[in-house]
Design an enzyme around this catalytic site. Structure first.
Site, short mmCIF file in Angstrom:
data_model
loop_
_atom_site.label_atom_id
_atom_site.label_comp_id
_atom_site.label_asym_id
_atom_site.label_seq_id
_atom_site.Cartn_x
_atom_site.Cartn_y
_atom_site.Cartn_z
N SER A 12 0.76 -1.18 0.35
CA SER A 12 0.10 0.02 0.05
C SER A 12 0.74 0.86 0.04
O SER A 12 1.79 0.51 0.32
CB SER A 12 -0.85 -0.27 1.23
OG SER A 12 -1.26 1.48 1.20
N TYR B 54 -2.38 0.40 10.73
CA TYR B 54 -2.30 -1.05 8.87
C TYR B 54 -0.60 -0.60 8.43
O TYR B 54 -0.09 -0.97 8.06
CB TYR B 54 -3.43 0.18 8.53
CG TYR B 54 -3.67 -0.09 7.30
CD1 TYR B 54 -3.73 -1.59 6.53
CD2 TYR B 54 -3.04 0.79 5.69
CE1 TYR B 54 -3.87 -1.53 5.48
CE2 TYR B 54 -3.35 0.50 4.78
CZ TYR B 54 -3.56 -1.22 4.35
OH TYR B 54 -4.14 -1.74 3.01
N1 LIG Z 1 -8.32 -0.61 -2.15
C1 LIG Z 1 -7.44 0.03 -1.90
O1 LIG Z 1 -7.60 1.91 -1.76
C2 LIG Z 1 -6.24 -0.36 -1.65
C3 LIG Z 1 -5.13 0.94 -1.51
C4 LIG Z 1 -4.20 0.06 -0.67
C5 LIG Z 1 -3.73 -1.49 -0.24
N2 LIG Z 1 -4.57 -2.47 0.02
C6 LIG Z 1 -4.51 -3.60 0.14
O2 LIG Z 1 -5.25 -4.26 -0.81
C7 LIG Z 1 -5.53 -5.13 -0.37
C8 LIG Z 1 -7.35 -5.76 -0.53
O3 LIG Z 1 -7.90 -5.07 -0.20
P1 LIG Z 1 -8.92 -4.28 -0.86
O4 LIG Z 1 -8.93 -3.15 -0.58
O5 LIG Z 1 -9.62 -4.60 -2.02
O6 LIG Z 1 -10.21 -4.85 0.08
P2 LIG Z 1 -11.27 -5.42 0.02
O7 LIG Z 1 -12.71 -5.45 -0.39
O8 LIG Z 1 -11.73 -5.82 1.33
O9 LIG Z 1 -10.98 -7.38 0.20
C9 LIG Z 1 -10.16 -7.47 1.42
C10 LIG Z 1 -10.04 -8.69 1.04
O10 LIG Z 1 -9.33 -9.63 1.71
C11 LIG Z 1 -9.95 -11.57 2.33
N3 LIG Z 1 -9.81 -11.45 3.91
C12 LIG Z 1 -9.60 -10.41 4.53
N4 LIG Z 1 -9.51 -11.31 5.98
C13 LIG Z 1 -8.63 -12.47 5.87
C14 LIG Z 1 -8.38 -13.39 6.14
N5 LIG Z 1 -8.37 -13.77 7.39
N6 LIG Z 1 -8.11 -14.24 5.30
C15 LIG Z 1 -8.47 -14.50 4.54
N7 LIG Z 1 -8.89 -13.59 3.38
C16 LIG Z 1 -8.93 -12.67 4.37
C17 LIG Z 1 -11.24 -10.17 1.99
O11 LIG Z 1 -12.14 -11.53 2.13
P3 LIG Z 1 -14.27 -10.95 3.09
O12 LIG Z 1 -14.34 -10.56 2.16
O13 LIG Z 1 -14.23 -12.90 3.37
O14 LIG Z 1 -13.79 -10.61 4.06
C18 LIG Z 1 -11.37 -10.07 1.01
O15 LIG Z 1 -11.45 -10.62 -0.05
C19 LIG Z 1 -5.28 -5.25 1.24
O16 LIG Z 1 -4.58 -5.94 1.06
C20 LIG Z 1 -5.19 -3.87 1.34
O17 LIG Z 1 -4.72 -3.77 2.35
C21 LIG Z 1 -5.95 -1.49 -0.85
#
Ligand SMILES: NC(=O)c1ccc[n+]([C@@H]2O[C@H](COP(=O)([O-])OP(=O)(O)OC[C@H]3O[C@@H](n4cnc5c(N)ncnc54)[C@H](OP(=O)(O)O)[C@@H]3O)[C@@H](O)[C@H]2O)c1
Length: 299
Positions: free
Chosen positions: A132, A145
């Protein structure tokens, strides 16, 4: 057809966008999910095999490995994407909050990677860690985080150094803000299902738009993952943001850290030496790797 790629956290946001892009381009995908409903939804996509897996569980990860073995096609890539967000002040957050976030964002990555690393060594494949801009930035409200993503950056560097000689490329992708379920999932996990701090309860505005609809869809991050997985010259770090401001903010922080370190260093670099460092760092990665290999064999 290429060997399969494993994407953790394929149910929504960046993970789902990566799964969709890979499947669209004919790459077989194992996608981890945590509910049967998500598994059924993903199974409807041709080429996608959903696997129920919580990355905190050794048993689940062992079952994930068994599913990959059962297919018998090895593994080309691993996208360590599963992760959770966390908002709160460090002075009021509990050890449990910190453990929960690290258990998923850091130890989960380690657990899944170690479960499949032999397959990646066999294929000479790739690891893509979803970091991130918080792997560089840190703020009063995002301490835990940011700590987890800084740890993931260090993890990525160490794993890269360990596996590069053995033919596996490891990189970190640092997205800025994109649409996803991150905020909704945080509210569910901490405010509804957890133990929210007093600070969070006071700061939380129930009218806040949790959908992150003000940000662009995560397709740009998925494209970067594809590059990291399949380009002949993958980078070690990818910064992918919805606008120039988020990039600049991140790069400025990285530059500030360099300058702060130098300012109080026992043996500081001169202005000219700092410029030379930047020139060195902007040379294409394969040239740097060639130079590093040459100096290693000289030494
Ligand atoms: N979106 C952004 O702006 C952004 C920016 C920087 C970094 N990121 C990173 O991108 C990655 C994805 O995040 P996202 O933004 O796409 O959020 P998201 O839509 O909430 O996706 C997160 C994913 O991780 C899964 N997850 C959470 N806890 C878990 C566990 N204990 N075991 C297995 N899977 C688990 C969730 O599954 P469930 O649906 O079952 O909860 C979901 O599929 C993360 O690492 C986040 O830190 C995102």
């Amino acid at each position: 057809m290429s060997q399969p790629v494993l994407v953790t956290g394929g149910s929504s946001g960046i993970g789902l966008a990566a799964v969709a892009l890979l499947a669209e381009r004919g790459v077989p995908v194992f996608a981890t999910v945590r509910t049967v409903a998500d598994a059924e939804r993903l199974a409807a996509r041709p080429g996608v095999e959903p696997v129920l897996c919580d990355v905190r569980s050794d048993d689940d990860v062992a079952r994930l490995r068994a599913a990959i073995d059962e297919r018998g096609a090895g593994l080309w890539g691993l996208v360590n994407n599963a992760g959770v967000g966390q908002v709160g002040h460090l002075t009021t957050e509990s050890m449990q909050d910190m453990r929960d976030v690290f258990d998923i964002n850091v130890f989960g990555v380690h657990r899944v990677t170690n479960a499949v690393v032999d397959l990646l060594l066999e294929s000479g494949g790739r690891v893509v860690n979803m970091s991130s801009i918080s792997g560089t930035l840190s703020s009063a409200e995002m301490g835990i985080y940011s700590m987890s993503k800084h740890a993931l950056e260090a993890y990525t560097d160490a794993l890269w150094a360990q596996l590069r000689e053995r033919g596996v490329h490891v990189c970190a992708v640092a997205p800025g803000n994109f649409q996803s379920a991150l905020a909704t999932n945080f509210v569910q996990r901490v405010l509804v299902g957890g133990n929210p701090s007093e600070w969070l309860l006071n700061a939380y505005d129930p009218d806040f738009d949790l959908t992150r609809s003000q940000y662009p869809p995560a397709d740009a991050v998925a494209s970067v993952c594809y590059h990291a997985l399949f380009d002949p010259n993958p980078h070690r770090r990818y910064l992918v943001t919805p606008d120039a401001d988020e990039s600049l903010m991140t790069l400025r922080q990285a530059a500030m850290e360099l300058l702060e370190l130098n300012r109080a260093a026992s043996h500081p670099c001169s202005h000219e030496e700092l410029h030379a460092l930047l020139d060195e760092a902007t040379a294409p990665m394969h040239e740097q790797e060639g130079a590093a290999a040459a100096s290693a064999s000289d030494g």
